[in-house]
Design a protein around this motif. Structure first.
Motif, PDB file in Angstrom:
ATOM      1  N   LYS A  20      75.363  74.981   0.986  1.00 33.58           N
ATOM      2  CA  LYS A  20      76.684  74.338   0.901  1.00 33.58           C
ATOM      3  C   LYS A  20      76.493  73.001   0.173  1.00 33.58           C
TER       4      LYS A  20
ATOM      5  N   ARG B 278      72.277  71.818   2.250  1.00 32.35           N
ATOM      6  CA  ARG B 278      72.650  71.579   0.852  1.00 32.35           C
ATOM      7  C   ARG B 278      72.354  72.780  -0.037  1.00 32.35           C
TER       8      ARG B 278
ATOM      9  N   ILE C  45      81.919  66.345  12.242  1.00 30.62           N
ATOM     10  CA  ILE C  45      80.780  66.787  13.035  1.00 30.62           C
ATOM     11  C   ILE C  45      81.272  67.042  14.453  1.00 30.62           C
TER      12      ILE C  45
ATOM     13  N   VAL D 286      79.443  63.976   5.499  1.00 31.97           N
ATOM     14  CA  VAL D 286      80.083  65.117   6.156  1.00 31.97           C
ATOM     15  C   VAL D 286      81.281  64.607   6.948  1.00 31.97           C
TER      16      VAL D 286
ATOM     17  N   LEU E  55      82.377  69.694   4.443  1.00 35.39           N
ATOM     18  CA  LEU E  55      81.791  70.511   5.520  1.00 35.39           C
ATOM     19  C   LEU E  55      82.299  70.153   6.909  1.00 35.39           C
ATOM     20  N   ARG E  56      82.297  71.196   7.734  1.00 36.14           N
ATOM     21  CA  ARG E  56      82.555  71.046   9.159  1.00 36.14           C
ATOM     22  C   ARG E  56      81.310  71.604   9.857  1.00 36.14           C
ATOM     23  N   VAL E  57      80.572  70.743  10.578  1.00 36.40           N
ATOM     24  CA  VAL E  57      79.293  71.132  11.173  1.00 36.40           C
ATOM     25  C   VAL E  57      79.371  71.040  12.690  1.00 36.40           C
TER      26      VAL E  57
ATOM     27  N   LEU F 178      73.968  63.539   8.685  1.00 36.57           N
ATOM     28  CA  LEU F 178      75.227  64.137   8.233  1.00 36.57           C
ATOM     29  C   LEU F 178      76.266  63.059   7.958  1.00 36.57           C
ATOM     30  N   ASN F 179      76.321  62.065   8.827  1.00 34.80           N
ATOM     31  CA  ASN F 179      77.247  60.948   8.599  1.00 34.80           C
ATOM     32  C   ASN F 179      76.929  60.230   7.301  1.00 34.80           C
TER      33      ASN F 179
ATOM     34  N   PHE G  33      78.467  68.137   0.640  1.00 35.53           N
ATOM     35  CA  PHE G  33      78.522  67.666   2.028  1.00 35.53           C
ATOM     36  C   PHE G  33      79.928  67.199   2.420  1.00 35.53           C
ATOM     37  N   THR G  34      80.715  66.716   1.445  1.00 37.37           N
ATOM     38  CA  THR G  34      82.000  66.108   1.799  1.00 37.37           C
ATOM     39  C   THR G  34      83.069  67.149   2.117  1.00 37.37           C
TER      40      THR G  34
ATOM     41  N   VAL H 137      69.326  68.953   6.655  1.00 40.95           N
ATOM     42  CA  VAL H 137      70.347  68.693   5.631  1.00 40.95           C
ATOM     43  C   VAL H 137      69.923  69.274   4.280  1.00 40.95           C
TER      44      VAL H 137
END
Lengths: 326, 326, 326
Positions: free
Chosen positions: A162, A159, A197, A194, A168-170, A189-190, A165-166, A155
């Motif tokens: 990108k 960061r 996921i 994010v 993003l599509r991972v 990520l949670n 984090f809010t 992460v």
């Protein structure tokens, strides 16, 4: 909040780092921010800060891993700590000494931190539950359970590229069933917010609990990679698979291996990650691993900084009343 | 001058130390002069200088050698560097990671130097060709090819006793065929201007290319030792011989083993050298190994000083324009 | 007084620490008093003193022992020395190098101290007889002969709880036949003036020479424990017994194992000791090992301080005339 209790001391300060679960976003952010300061240490002529001088850090490895041991040893030495490497297969446990007796002995030698690697899930927690208050435990990988410093360096690397984090599509691709890395990544990520996921892999390698963790499961890799910002490839843990869960490595590569053609489905500025060591031609094509979107070696560099951050946050906490020598 | 290119940076400063070939006499002399300063460090109460504090030196040993690893580890610690020992047979290459991926990982951890020992000739060159510009490689022995720090400590020891290289007659006795040490010694002696180098051994252990290197070949040890200033005995590399190149150890000793009687043929003040570990009664008689003309243990002491010199010269070069972080 | 000669230099200063025999009470007391100063180091935030900075200490282990190696490595690092771990089974002795040649090589590298562990009795003495004058040897256990730093940490721990040695009754229970620890303890207790030492065990595990050392032998454990101040349990050295000297572990525990019921026969404030690692349910009941009278973990803590004391006393001696570099 049982895990929270184990990982923090009575003042709510971070004491152990066993798993991502139970940590608040602020705790993870504090580690990431601290790691920023350590990134520059690796580029200085004198790659050393005196923060942990006179502390004793023990690499307690029940499962051999030169790679992971090396990163923790380097991180500890750059913080000026003394490091002891203890490989347990050759130690006194072979003389019939119990694990707890061995731990209590190391405690009595006034060690400050155990970095624990174990093939059984929960080993680091077990040890954390039984050590005296002045000792901190860092989980360096336990069975299929967790590998939290790996998730933190992942992460951290995300960061860097990108920052929000809010938004993003991972996607995490591969053998999520056997991966302690993936479990820890999903929790991190949670926690960091994010919103999307994705887990991509064959039915046999996707554990059923992922959907309860809010993860979107895809068996079609092309569908799953569409418009993602981050692609995390997992290592095919051949040594951890007991049965014939896969037809062949070649077939796996053709279906799930990351190629330039598949990567083109992600966003144009998507980054490609892998915890290493990579199996070229199995889970990832060399031209992708070495290509402009790959941040795989940045992950390694960041790994030292993030481990320095975890060590210094955990050992830098102020002593609280209950925590004298046992 | 391809090798010169590899071993020096764009400013012509020494960057790697892979082989003696290609180095100018001035470079070798600079190392010898630097080593003079470090000889005294071993005699001080505090055997440490802060020259490489905060540097990370990795002992990358693909072939086990406690002896060589120990000398490099000591040299690095006396320069105040941090040392990591990585034994490759137990590392992640067993997980299928390629050598280059492993190297790139260590690079990403901001290591400064790899001390490489490998059973295959050319391994250190291969690694030097592929590392990023901020990393230096020292060859600690590759197959039958080279062992340049051993050769440097040998010429350093010779210079202590016989300061004028241009007036010397040096004999190298034994298994020159399998000896990376002998190859490197011959190059060093040639570069430093020694006018007469003799190779003494049975036909089966003298490689054909020696005469092209200006070496005089003798099969009769008594003839070869006549009036020499320096006698270098080689270790009988029994573990490297695949076939029956020798009738028996006893017969070898009787023919080529250095005895007091044979040594009497050399100049009265000739010195006796051996890279160690010695096979007493095979290539050398104990009374010679422990006798007044033997400088074998001086070689060991000088080995620390010379390795400190190579490390500090290589890591002390000024950064040039092209050489930022990769 | 041959042993005295070996362990001291020409000025009568402690040079080696090979065995308790031959040392005067003042020497042992000096070590104990020095160790008092180091106990606090383990509780400081910076667990390091600069006393041996720039000294090179080699752990020369011919017999693997993670536990003992760890305590000496920690002690050396807390004194700021540089430590080299040399595991001899994998070293150049396998290339046919003799032990003495290997020692002379380490000497030539200007090492200051060898901490020697060997499976053969007398190994540390042999090495001490052959090293050059500037090197000190510490015996970290040789065969069935001696383990003097263990004995010193034991008497240090006793003194913490029972300051007057001349008023004590001490029982040593178990396999005295195979125990180098017991031999060293008896010598230390005798030298420090303990008036009554008891050995308790089956005939097969009590060596005949004990009575000549002034030790009272008991085969009935209840009789032997009566009114003692200190109970030292020995580890059942199963790996050292070649024949069937014992019927079964269960029967051993029932007869000689320390239980709360048997411990009640000793004085109410008696302390319970064990050199570790303990075999729970074989020589000691868990409720005793973990009970209020047990000082087993204190022994471990004190072990670091006592080893620091031995190292600093031995290396802190003033150089005498005869002792230049060899």
């Amino acid at each position: 909040m049982k895990r929270q209790d184990i990982q923090c001391d009575s003042q709510g300060q971070l004491r152990h780092f066993l798993t991502i679960e139970g940590h608040k976003r602020e705790t993870l952010t504090q580690i990431l921010d601290t790691a920023e300061n350590f990134v520059t240490v690796g580029n200085q002529p004198v790659k050393k800060v005196p923060l942990l001088r006179g502390k004793t850090i023990v690499n307690l490895f029940f499962e051999s891993s030169t790679r992971t041991r090396t990163t923790f040893e380097l991180a500890a030495k750059r913080l000026s700590a003394d490091v002891l490497n203890v490989n347990i297969s050759t130690s006194s446990t072979s003389k019939g000494e119990s694990l707890l007796d061995m731990l209590h002995n190391l405690e009595a030698m006034h060690c400050d931190m155990f970095v624990v690697r174990h093939e059984q899930s929960g080993a680091a927690h077990f040890i954390a539950q039984h050590v005296v208050p002045h000792i901190s435990i860092i989980n360096a990988g336990d069975g299929r359970h967790a590998h939290p410093t790996q998730a933190m360096l992942d992460v951290f690397t995300i960061r860097k590229h990108k920052p929000d984090f809010t938004a993003l599509r991972v996607a995490i691709v591969g053998d999520l069933m056997h991966s302690r890395v993936a479990r820890s990544q999903i929790h991190a990520l949670n926690t960091l917010g994010v919103p999307e996921i994705r887990a991509i892999g064959p039915c046999t390698l996707i554990p059923p609990y992922l959907e309860q963790m809010g993860v979107h499961v895809y068996h079609d890799v092309r569908e799953g990679l569409k418009d993602v910002d981050v692609v995390i490839m997992l290592r095919l843990q051949r040594e951890r698979m007991d049965g014939a869960l896969l037809p062949s490595e070649l077939e796996y590569f053709q279906t799930y291996g990351l190629t330039q053609e598949k990567l083109a489905l992600a966003k144009p500025d998507a980054i490609v990650m892998h915890p290493g060591p990579i199996n070229r031609g199995v889970e990832i094509e060399s031209s992708v691993a070495d290509g402009p979107q790959s941040v795989i070696l940045e992950q390694v560099s960041n790994g030292i900084a993030v481990r320095m951050a975890v060590m210094s946050v955990v050992l830098g906490r102020k002593p609280s009343g209950e925590e004298g020598e046992a």
